[in-house]
Design an enzyme around this catalytic site. Structure first.
Site, PDB file in Angstrom:
ATOM      1  N   GLU A   3      24.535 -34.914  -2.082  1.00 45.43           N
ATOM      2  CA  GLU A   3      24.255 -33.490  -1.885  1.00 45.43           C
ATOM      3  C   GLU A   3      24.349 -33.153  -0.388  1.00 45.43           C
ATOM      4  OE1 GLU A   3      20.873 -32.350  -4.326  1.00 45.43           O
ATOM      5  OE2 GLU A   3      21.474 -33.790  -5.851  1.00 45.43           O
ATOM      6  N   LYS A  51      28.765 -29.474   0.166  1.00 51.06           N
ATOM      7  CA  LYS A  51      29.093 -30.865  -0.150  1.00 51.06           C
ATOM      8  C   LYS A  51      30.485 -31.238   0.354  1.00 51.06           C
ATOM      9  CE  LYS A  51      26.464 -30.462  -4.436  1.00 51.06           C
ATOM     10  NZ  LYS A  51      26.542 -30.654  -5.889  1.00 51.06           N
ATOM     11  N   ARG A 251      24.144 -31.097 -16.674  1.00 53.28           N
ATOM     12  CA  ARG A 251      23.519 -31.972 -15.674  1.00 53.28           C
ATOM     13  C   ARG A 251      22.037 -32.105 -16.013  1.00 53.28           C
ATOM     14  NH1 ARG A 251      26.240 -31.771 -10.938  1.00 53.28           N
ATOM     15  NH2 ARG A 251      25.149 -33.734 -10.605  1.00 53.28           N
TER      16      ARG A 251
END
Ligand code: ZN
Length: 263
Positions: A3, A51, A251
């Protein structure tokens, strides 16, 4: 998936290793960039945006890379066995006379003109870790957040077009810190709630960068992420796991059913 905090630390390491010294080795093991010549170019800076990693050269070009699921960069003294970087999973090698940076398992790689960087990152929301986030970035982030309607907060925080940098770890940690049910509709938050959400994400990730700088990555223990069925650090209720987004893009969402009960 790495991240924004990991990307900040990675950018700082590459910047320290490469900046200001002409490259005497450059290999991009990537179908669309393999023929590019970077030897002789000098890195002017390496920065993270969300990212994404942007390595800028003095000849007006930028190498854009993304770690996707399990990529990483390593820095080795030039001339060592690791710096040889012969493994087939190595996707990029940038070396000066002193240091060699090796990009493993990279998920994206593009070489573009620096003035065309926006083609790669222009769709992203403001980077929560950017220096100017509390001013310009926050205003823009709140504007984008307000356009999300009733989407669950866990999905909104993962959407890089709203704000850039958060993944499953900092999404979960931010919602836990604010005791928010992860599936709270975004439009349930007023402007103060939205501001608290984005500034909490920034504070938690910023702390991870600070600690990571001195003690290495992973030094900050998550409160809920990755702790399924283990007792909540606040109330001892077992941590639960739900899902954000539809398959195949779903996720995991770690949360405490007591601290983060729906309101
Ligand atoms: Zn709890």
């Amino acid at each position: 998936m790495p991240e924004g905090d990991v990307l900040r630390l990675t950018a700082a390491r590459l910047d320290a290793a490469l900046r200001g010294v002409p490259l005497d080795r450059a290999e991009l093991r990537w179908p669309t960039a393999g023929a590019a010549r970077l030897v002789g170019a000098t890195v002017t800076e390496c920065v993270a945006y969300g990212k994404h990693l942007l390595t800028r050269f003095d000849d007006g070009r930028t190498l854009h890379t993304h770690l996707r699921m399990d990529g990483y960069w390593r820095v080795h003294p030039t001339g060592t066995r690791q710096a040889a970087a012969r493994h087939p999973s190595v996707r990029a090698v940038l070396g000066t006379s002193s240091w060699t940076c090796v990009g493993w398992h990279l998920g994206m790689l593009d070489l573009v003109r620096t003035r065309d960087e926006a083609r790669l990152v222009g769709h992203l929301g403001p980077d929560v870790l950017a220096d100017d986030f509390p001013d310009a970035g926050l205003t823009e982030g709140l504007r984008r957040l307000a356009a999300q309607g009733g989407r669950p907060l866990c999905e909104v925080l993962l959407d890089q077009r709203v704000v850039a940098g958060l993944g499953t770890i900092w999404m979960a940690e931010t919602l836990f810190a604010l005791r928010l049910w992860p599936w709270t509709p975004a439009d349930r938050l007023d402007a103060d709630g939205g501001r608290a959400l984005l500034l909490t994400a920034r504070r938690l990730m910023g702390r991870s960068v600070e600690v990571g700088r001195s003690r290495g990555l992973g030094a900050v223990e998550p409160a809920v992420h990755g702790r399924a069925r283990r007792p909540c650090r606040r109330c001892r209720t077992p941590v639960a796991v739900g899902r954000a987004n539809e398959a195949p893009y779903d996720r995991p969402v770690f949360w405490c059913p007591a601290c983060q009960a729906p309101r």
